[in-house]
Structures are given as C-alpha cells and as structure tokens.
Scaffold this active site. Structure first.
Site, mmCIF file in Angstrom:
data_model
loop_
_atom_site.group_PDB
_atom_site.id
_atom_site.type_symbol
_atom_site.label_atom_id
_atom_site.label_comp_id
_atom_site.label_asym_id
_atom_site.label_seq_id
_atom_site.Cartn_x
_atom_site.Cartn_y
_atom_site.Cartn_z
ATOM 1 N N ASP A 45 32.596 34.431 32.732
ATOM 2 C CA ASP A 45 31.955 35.752 32.717
ATOM 3 C C ASP A 45 33.019 36.839 32.699
ATOM 4 O O ASP A 45 33.904 36.873 33.555
ATOM 5 C CB ASP A 45 31.084 35.915 33.971
ATOM 6 C CG ASP A 45 30.439 37.289 34.023
ATOM 7 O OD1 ASP A 45 29.479 37.523 33.272
ATOM 8 O OD2 ASP A 45 30.910 38.134 34.816
ATOM 9 N N TYR A 50 36.365 45.349 32.973
ATOM 10 C CA TYR A 50 37.299 44.705 33.898
ATOM 11 C C TYR A 50 38.761 44.888 33.463
ATOM 12 O O TYR A 50 39.676 44.682 34.262
ATOM 13 C CB TYR A 50 37.007 43.200 34.035
ATOM 14 C CG TYR A 50 35.608 42.849 34.502
ATOM 15 C CD1 TYR A 50 34.766 43.814 35.055
ATOM 16 C CD2 TYR A 50 35.121 41.551 34.379
ATOM 17 C CE1 TYR A 50 33.485 43.495 35.469
ATOM 18 C CE2 TYR A 50 33.833 41.226 34.803
ATOM 19 C CZ TYR A 50 33.015 42.201 35.342
ATOM 20 O OH TYR A 50 31.745 41.877 35.742
ATOM 21 N N LYS A 79 30.129 42.175 28.410
ATOM 22 C CA LYS A 79 29.190 43.265 28.684
ATOM 23 C C LYS A 79 29.637 44.560 28.012
ATOM 24 O O LYS A 79 30.841 44.852 27.969
ATOM 25 C CB LYS A 79 29.091 43.505 30.195
ATOM 26 C CG LYS A 79 28.839 42.251 31.004
ATOM 27 C CD LYS A 79 28.892 42.506 32.499
ATOM 28 C CE LYS A 79 28.896 41.207 33.290
ATOM 29 N NZ LYS A 79 30.187 40.523 33.272
ATOM 30 N N HIS A 110 26.017 46.496 30.811
ATOM 31 C CA HIS A 110 26.666 46.380 32.130
ATOM 32 C C HIS A 110 25.935 47.182 33.219
ATOM 33 O O HIS A 110 25.673 46.686 34.308
ATOM 34 C CB HIS A 110 28.125 46.829 32.025
ATOM 35 C CG HIS A 110 29.014 46.231 33.058
ATOM 36 N ND1 HIS A 110 30.332 45.934 32.849
ATOM 37 C CD2 HIS A 110 28.768 45.857 34.347
ATOM 38 C CE1 HIS A 110 30.853 45.415 33.950
ATOM 39 N NE2 HIS A 110 29.922 45.372 34.875
#
Length: 310
Positions: A45, A50, A79, A110
C-alpha cells in the site's frame, strides 16, 4: 495467513494483509518492500502523498529482478492526493512513473477534498496564515466521476476511496456508476467505525484497515482485552490487533521497515467468538463513553462526517 484473500466487487482477489508504507523512514522503504515480498506479503500500500513511491518502486523492481515474485502476483495500491483531485489521471500517472509500473491494482481517493492545485506546494499548499489552502467549493462526487474514467485507461484495475465516512459515502453512492471497490479507513478496537463497516458490507465495498495498532508506539498494546486475548493465545498484542480484522472480513495494513517485524506481522492467529466478543465489548464501551480514539486526522479544518469528530 499470508495467502488468505478476500474477493472484491470487481472479482479481484485482495490479500488479507498488506505492507503499509506511510511514514516509513527514507532509505529503508526499498529494503522493506523487497523483504516483505520475500516473506510472503502480496499487497503493498502506497500513496503519492507519502513521498516515497520511488523507493517502493525500487523495492518492487528488486523483488521482480530476483525472481521472488512476478508483477501480476503483487496487489499494488496507490492514492490520488488532495492537490490532484481535479486531475486524477495526472495524479495516477505521477504515481506510476515513481513506482516504475504500467498499472496499479487499486487507486483510491486519499481524502475527499481539494487542496489548491496551484498553491505554494505540490502536496501541502498553505495560506499566508499557515492554514491548509483548501478549495471549499469542490464537490468530492466530481472527483469520483474522474476516477471512474480511469478504468478505461487500463492504468488501474479498480478504484476506491479512503477516509470516507458514512455521510460521505451516502453522498457519493447515488451518483456513482461504479461502486467503490474499497474504503480504506483507520480501524482498530478503539475506533471500530462500525457504522461505516456495516454500510460498506451492505454495498459490497471492502474495508482496508490502516493504523491497526493505533499509532506510533502502539497505544492499544496495553488495552486490557487486547492483553487478555494475547495471553490466552501466547502471542504479542500486535498479533491480536492485526488478527482482529480477519473475522471482520477486512484487509489489514501492517507497517514496519524492520525485516524481523515485517515477518512477525504475518503470524496472524484465528480469533474465536469469545475473543471477538471481548474486543467488541471494549469497542462498545468506548463508543458509549465517548472515548473512541482516532489517531490520524490531518488539520484540514473540514468536517468529514465522522461521529467522533463532527
């Protein structure tokens, strides 16, 4: 348990446990991904926000090159970030480029909001007063319409949402041509979000649980029922908190960059009805007392419709 899967409303099989990469330390993500695939994980994931998808991609490439696993055997999730919710295809393209992939298996919204795409930062644009630069006139349903179009590109095999409350899902579903395959939410005994879980089950939307241990430092490790169940099975509290999601029919994301912990997190156990009753009673007690604990709630200044935050 590494081989256990659930069936999505698309017909795809999704692994019951995956490796999460949020807040994983730079320089360690590449090894973590490769180690996880060697250990038996088949779900990774990740997300544009990030800031480490390039490292995730390197870890995937390492595992593919070593013959540990083939691309088609790994379920990769990414996402679209809030600065790209009016440019979903561009968001997906950027993630694919970083990951070094032609497609992802699942692409999620997200958060259901739009941050200024022309703001002063690609990921976290801010106003002069330091608040997040959010376009409040945006309707999250418009983002979903863009997501639906992505399926025809072949660049994602399924689409879904993340951090959607019951209220937001009820706003979305009447306008959806494609029902989301997944809703990824914070989920653990201190935040069961049962109203969302129940609605998703009814609509055929699979739950993917993040932050299953609470947050950094594992604040749920000392919760009395968790300790009790762990002692009964002779395992660590972390094993109980990860295993909690399987009887609920949910996929769980375990996050670590330590090879030993990555392997350890795969040792899920089968919780029986008595174990689940203990954990569910604990959840019900916290709900009644208004003591639910949500550990992930960015300061967007938006009411996303979660009962514990509204």
């Amino acid at each position: 348990m590494a081989t256990k899967t659930f069936k999505l409303n698309t017909g795809q099989d999704i692994p019951a446990i995956g490796l999460g990469t949020w807040q994983s330390e730079p320089g360690k993500v590449r090894t973590a991904v490769a180690e996880a695939l060697k250990a038996g994980y088949r779900l990774i994931d990740c997300a544009y926000c990030y800031g480490n998808e390039e490292e995730v991609g390197q870890g995937l490439a390492d595992a593919f090159a070593e013959g540990v696993v083939k691309r088609e055997d790994v379920f990769v999730v990414s996402k679209v970030w809030a600065t790209y919710t009016t440019r979903c295809e561009l968001g997906l393209q950027k993630s694919l480029k970083s990951l070094g992939l032609d497609y992802v298996d699942l692409f999620l919204v997200h958060w259901p909001l739009l941050m200024n795409p022309e703001g002063n930062d690609d990921r976290f644009p801010k106003l002069p007063n330091g608040e997040r630069d959010i376009i409040r006139s945006h309707n999250h349903v418009d983002t979903w319409k863009q997501m639906e179009k992505l399926l025809a590109t072949g660049k994602t095999k399924a689409i879904g949402v993340s951090n959607y409350s019951k209220r937001y899902l009820e706003q979305l579903l009447p306008h959806a041509t494609v029902v989301p395959a997944v809703n990824q939410i914070e989920n653990h005994p201190a935040l069961p979000q049962q109203e969302i879980v129940d609605l998703c089950k009814e609509k055929g939307i699979h739950i993917m649980a993040y932050s299953p241990l609470g947050s950094t430092g594992g604040p749920l490790f000392t919760a009395e029922p968790v300790v009790k169940v762990a002692e009964k099975h002779g395992v660590k509290p972390s094993a109980v908190l990860l295993s909690y999601h399987l009887p609920r029919g949910s996929t769980v994301l375990a996050k670590s960059v330590t090879p030993e912990r990555i392997r350890e997190n795969l040792n899920l156990i089968e919780l029986d009805a008595e174990d689940m009753k203990l954990l569910n009673d604990y959840s019900d007690k916290l709900t009644k007392e208004g003591k639910l604990q949500r550990f992930v709630y960015p300061p967007f200044g938006v009411d996303f419709g979660f009962p514990d935050k509204s």
